[in-house]
Motif scaffolding. Structure first.
Motif, PDB file in Angstrom:
ATOM      1  N   VAL A 237       0.772  -1.350   0.093  1.00 43.47           N
ATOM      2  CA  VAL A 237       0.052  -0.032   0.216  1.00 43.47           C
ATOM      3  C   VAL A 237       0.880   1.296   0.122  1.00 43.47           C
ATOM      4  CG1 VAL A 237      -1.901   1.194   1.159  1.00 43.47           C
ATOM      5  CG2 VAL A 237      -1.710  -1.346   1.230  1.00 43.47           C
ATOM      6  N   LYS A 238       0.605   2.176  -0.963  1.00 39.15           N
ATOM      7  CA  LYS A 238       1.565   3.331  -1.284  1.00 39.15           C
ATOM      8  C   LYS A 238       0.657   4.523  -0.469  1.00 39.15           C
ATOM      9  CE  LYS A 238       4.056   2.035  -5.269  1.00 39.15           C
ATOM     10  NZ  LYS A 238       4.326   2.556  -6.652  1.00 39.15           N
ATOM     11  N   LYS A 239       1.380   5.511   0.197  1.00 39.95           N
ATOM     12  CA  LYS A 239       0.881   6.409   0.700  1.00 39.95           C
ATOM     13  C   LYS A 239       0.757   7.493  -0.252  1.00 39.95           C
ATOM     14  CE  LYS A 239       2.285   5.827   5.626  1.00 39.95           C
ATOM     15  NZ  LYS A 239       2.975   6.415   6.758  1.00 39.95           N
ATOM     16  N   VAL A 240      -0.412   7.881  -0.494  1.00 40.86           N
ATOM     17  CA  VAL A 240      -0.762   9.076  -1.672  1.00 40.86           C
ATOM     18  C   VAL A 240      -0.756  10.373  -0.810  1.00 40.86           C
ATOM     19  CG1 VAL A 240      -2.315   9.884  -3.299  1.00 40.86           C
ATOM     20  CG2 VAL A 240      -1.958   7.435  -2.875  1.00 40.86           C
ATOM     21  N   LYS A 241       0.220  11.225  -1.490  1.00 43.59           N
ATOM     22  CA  LYS A 241       0.417  12.511  -0.875  1.00 43.59           C
ATOM     23  C   LYS A 241      -0.996  13.200  -1.213  1.00 43.59           C
ATOM     24  CE  LYS A 241       3.753  16.178  -0.141  1.00 43.59           C
ATOM     25  NZ  LYS A 241       4.941  16.587  -0.760  1.00 43.59           N
ATOM     26  N   SER A 242      -1.540  13.805  -0.262  1.00 46.02           N
ATOM     27  CA  SER A 242      -2.835  14.612  -0.323  1.00 46.02           C
ATOM     28  C   SER A 242      -2.291  15.938  -0.838  1.00 46.02           C
ATOM     29  CB  SER A 242      -3.854  14.818   0.781  1.00 46.02           C
ATOM     30  OG  SER A 242      -2.993  15.396   1.949  1.00 46.02           O
ATOM     31  N   SER A 243      -3.014  16.663  -1.900  1.00 45.87           N
ATOM     32  CA  SER A 243      -2.815  17.960  -2.220  1.00 45.87           C
ATOM     33  C   SER A 243      -3.240  18.944  -1.297  1.00 45.87           C
ATOM     34  CB  SER A 243      -3.308  18.301  -3.678  1.00 45.87           C
ATOM     35  OG  SER A 243      -4.668  18.195  -3.880  1.00 45.87           O
ATOM     36  N   ALA A 244      -2.773  20.259  -1.272  1.00 46.85           N
ATOM     37  CA  ALA A 244      -3.113  21.359  -0.707  1.00 46.85           C
ATOM     38  C   ALA A 244      -4.591  21.655  -1.158  1.00 46.85           C
ATOM     39  CB  ALA A 244      -2.201  22.453  -0.616  1.00 46.85           C
ATOM     40  N   PRO A 245      -5.327  22.270  -0.190  1.00 44.40           N
ATOM     41  CA  PRO A 245      -6.876  22.576  -0.510  1.00 44.40           C
ATOM     42  C   PRO A 245      -6.839  23.764  -1.570  1.00 44.40           C
ATOM     43  CG  PRO A 245      -6.287  23.263   1.674  1.00 44.40           C
ATOM     44  CD  PRO A 245      -5.224  22.550   1.406  1.00 44.40           C
TER      45      PRO A 245
END
Length: 169
Positions: A155-163
């Motif tokens: 499972v790869k951690k997906v970097k969430s984008s800034a709002p």
């Protein structure tokens, strides 16, 4: 344009005469001949004689009147001595060697008897089928071994984008 030589005061000089073309018949109009007519919209027409002028004013089609240049061009009159039909060359068949087979090999195959060629084809098909069967068997054995081992998904951690700021684009 037509050129003419005229002798004046003992010298030869070149005089270029401007030739017009008749708008109806298509014939040349030499200087001092013909009639020029200007229509209300400003278009200027040149006519060789009254006959072509009246035909134009009667809205006759010059392509349908046999003495006009347009008629003669349309019906291909008087062009036989100028234009000759071009001869087309017949294509000659030529054999060359193909990559992987020499010309002698190709000719030898062509001259083979049909029975021999059929036997060779059947033998080649049989060999290809055997090779495919071996490959399929090898694939089946490798798959059964791979099924025994259970692979875990990483499972790869997906970097969430800034709002986003500023609403819709």
């Amino acid at each position: 344009e037509d050129r003419a030589c005229v002798e004046s005061s003992g010298r030869w000089c070149l005089v270029i005469m401007k030739l017009e073309l008749c708008n109806f018949s298509g014939y040349k109009i030499h200087p001092g001949h013909g009639k020029r007519m200007a229509r209300v919209d400003g278009k200027v027409f040149n006519f060789l004689n009254g006959k072509s002028e009246q035909s134009f004013l009667m809205k006759r089609n010059p392509r349908k009147i046999s003495w006009t240049v347009l008629y003669r061009r349309k019906h291909k009159k008087g062009t036989t001595e100028e234009v000759h039909k071009r001869r087309t060359r017949k294509t000659t068949r030529f054999q060359r060697a193909i990559a992987g087979a020499s010309l002698q090999a190709i000719l030898a195959k062509r001259n083979q008897k049909p029975e021999v060629r059929k036997a060779q084809r059947e033998q080649a098909i049989r060999a290809a089928k055997e090779a495919n069967a071996k490959k399929a068997a090898k694939k089946a054995t490798s798959k059964s071994g791979a099924a025994g081992r259970v692979q875990q998904k990483v499972v790869k951690k997906v970097k969430s984008s800034a709002p986003r700021v500023g609403g819709k684009r």
